[in-house]
Design a protein around this motif. Structure first.
Motif, short mmCIF file in Angstrom:
data_model
loop_
_atom_site.label_atom_id
_atom_site.label_comp_id
_atom_site.label_asym_id
_atom_site.label_seq_id
_atom_site.Cartn_x
_atom_site.Cartn_y
_atom_site.Cartn_z
N ASP A 271 0.72 -1.26 -0.14
CA ASP A 271 -0.08 -0.09 0.06
C ASP A 271 0.77 1.19 -0.05
O ASP A 271 1.84 1.26 0.60
CB ASP A 271 -0.58 -0.20 1.24
N GLU A 274 -3.13 5.13 -0.56
CA GLU A 274 -4.31 5.58 -1.39
C GLU A 274 -5.50 4.49 -1.09
O GLU A 274 -5.16 3.52 -1.00
CB GLU A 274 -4.09 5.66 -2.69
N LYS A 277 -6.07 2.43 -6.01
CA LYS A 277 -5.14 2.81 -7.01
C LYS A 277 -5.05 1.96 -8.07
O LYS A 277 -5.01 0.58 -7.94
CB LYS A 277 -3.94 2.77 -6.10
N SER A 279 -2.60 0.64 -11.23
CA SER A 279 -1.26 0.82 -11.68
C SER A 279 -1.38 0.11 -13.08
O SER A 279 -1.49 -1.33 -13.24
CB SER A 279 -0.18 0.13 -10.84
N THR A 308 -3.98 -4.33 2.31
CA THR A 308 -4.53 -4.09 1.05
C THR A 308 -5.08 -5.48 0.39
O THR A 308 -4.82 -6.33 0.68
CB THR A 308 -3.03 -3.88 0.13
#
Lengths: 341, 341
Positions: A271, A274, A277, A279, A308
């Motif tokens: 993490d 955020e 997220k 990517s 996460t």
DNA sequence: TATTAGCACTCTATTAAAGTGAGTGCTAAC
DNA sequence: GTTAGCACTCACTTTAATAGAGTGCTAATA
């Protein structure tokens, strides 16, 4: 550098179509399938522009276009319609998570991982809370039999660590209690990171009389806390075989080999604070994931971001579905964790 | 139906060669590589006999021969030279296992799995002891805070189960102690299998006064013990990509998908009491493993067989290496577990 | 000036045909 | 019983031919 209305529409159509079909998208397809009252020749011109601007790529001259990483990024930032789960799906997800509520936290997280991979059809991973960053809530030493003591540490992140400790000799109950209280006094509310040799030495000093016993307990307990920082649960790794980009045996092998190493998974999914997220491809830091996309969300225990939950798949990922599902599941998970822990 | 000396020699040569090269073995190869002072034509005649007897197969008329399941079976039973690890390998393995000794049992088992997959280059799996068949050694209820109690069960198979229990109200220390003692009295030395509703009801009856608290504790504890029976650790799943039989993407997918389901793994690897067992191809009960071989050994905690450690791979497996390694590692694991638990 | 029809061109993917080579089974001689 | 020799089989590789999707460019059109 804002794109014009028509270019945006065409870009969206291309990304949507490519996500759906996994085939390079031609100008005719756009003209026919996404009725625009515009000829394929005009679309061809626009596509050439979009390619020049870096949003599209062409596998070879006589093929259609596919989105570049930059194209996906624009799509995710500006063009996407996030698909929330349908009422039926939402009900189903809630039902499964509700059922998990009865379990211990590990089990809830494990089931959530599985659920996420099933609803998205991609590979899902969940990182459990970091022990290092957790604060000690309670330590208990429990006599199992004459020469064994079980040490249990409970943290504010709902982690429960236990370790069985062999003693050199029988220990009296009140001595154990004294050590127990001392450990709690000294360590409570410290994060595991903060428990260093300095703190340990202080305890050893203050309880000087019990050195033999302490020397059996403290190092084992210390190692047990420091040795493993967090767990990673992975589900649906073989889902990638559903996607033609992994029909190449080497790609499949590389992808799966990647997921076999826990450290890599932590690297990929860990993490940066955020809430959600995305990517895309080369945006990923990890060298081996440059042709994948990773979507991850953080989850909380007791108002503190601790772990996460995420999805990994080809860059040609169904972003609108995955983002919708991940948001929904993360929200529900947070709610459950808030109510239970 | 005993085979003659020469047939045995030829069969062994074919199996050895096929295991090494993964290519059907021709008569000329045998004649040249395994000098027998005999012409390829003679070997061809013998091979035809071996095929008729069911020990060999021919992928197509103009290919060499490959061993059938029956051929592998004969090889493993009568022809094999088991390769024990070399002194260096043995030292390396001992070193790694010795290092693991400092860890908790879960960790030892996990490391052993990894080690096994690394030295064999196949996929390794380990089944942890069954909770059902374990006997309760000790139950402890520990107050974590005012409305939470941690229940810890330790079994004779070194399993430690914990579950955090929420209480409807604050509980006094002596009441907790009384319940704790009662639970130990009633459940100690029973296997988890033996703890049924009958036993539970008896406890509820005898401690009638504390119904509210007991109703919070007992069902959660009961579920926690019954919900998960054992864990499976898996390592080196992507090792299969090393073997050409899995260059076919569908075979690879099927194999990996199989390993993703815990129940399947339990089915494949669970023990039938034998110290070391080799299951070749169709000998496996599980439908999906009929083109694999599984080699597994049992391991013990406290003189009781509790779990399985094993390897799965193509039927063209390097039996002599894997059997040698597995025996060696299982023996060493047993020694460590005997000394530590 | 923006759009479009039309067409030559490019490049991949598919199919068919031909050729290669490893290995066999059979026969006849040793 | 063993072996040399040979015709035969069949998968695999290579090459060539064909089809088809899609482009870019040009010239005509609105």
């Amino acid at each position: 550098m804002e794109l014009g209305e028509r270019k945006r529409y065409i870009l969206k159509a291309i990304v949507d179509d490519y996500i759906e079909t996994a085939e390079p998208v031609g100008s005719r397809t756009i003209a026919k399938k996404y009725e625009m009252g515009i000829s394929s020749a005009t679309i061809r011109n626009e596509m050439a522009d979009l390619e020049e601007l870096g949003y599209l790529e062409q596998p070879h001259t006589s093929a259609g276009r596919i989105p570049s990483d930059k194209g996906y990024r624009y799509y995710v930032d500006k063009l996407i319609n996030i698909k929330s789960p349908s009422p039926e799906e939402a009900a189903e997800i809630k039902k499964i998570l509700q059922f998990a509520t009865m379990c211990e936290i590990d089990n809830i997280i494990r089931r959530t991982t599985k659920l996420l991979s099933e609803v998205t059809k991609y590979t899902a991973a969940v990182l459990t809370p970091s022990v290092k960053k957790s604060a000690v809530k309670s330590i208990q030493l429990v006599q199992v039999n004459d020469n064994e003591v079980l040490a249990i540490v409970v943290t504010d992140t709902a982690i429960i660590r236990h370790v069985l400790i062999k003693l050199p000799r029988k220990i009296e109950q009140d001595m154990l209690l004294k050590i127990n209280n001392m450990l709690n006094d000294k360590l409570k509310n410290l994060t595991v990171e903060q428990i260093d040799l300095c703190v340990i030495n202080q305890i050893l000093m203050e309880l000087g009389g019990y050195n033999e016993i302490l020397n059996a307990i403290i190092p084992v307990l210390y190692d047990s806390l420091k040795s493993v920082d967090c767990e990673v649960y992975l589900e649906g790794a073989t889902n990638i075989f559903k996607y033609p980009e992994y029909n190449d045996i080497n790609k499949a092998r590389n992808f799966l080999a990647l997921l076999e190493r826990k450290e890599t998974l932590i690297d990929i999914f860990s993490d940066d604070g955020e809430t959600l997220k995305v990517s895309i491809g080369k945006e990923n830091n990890n060298e081996n994931v440059k042709d994948c996309s990773v979507i991850r969300a953080s989850y909380m225990i007791g108002n503190k971001v601790v772990g996460t939950i995420g999805v990994i798949g080809p860059t040609r990922m169904d972003y609108s579905k995955v983002i919708g599902m991940l948001k929904f599941i993360a929200d529900n998970l947070n709610e459950i964790l808030r109510n239970s822990f």
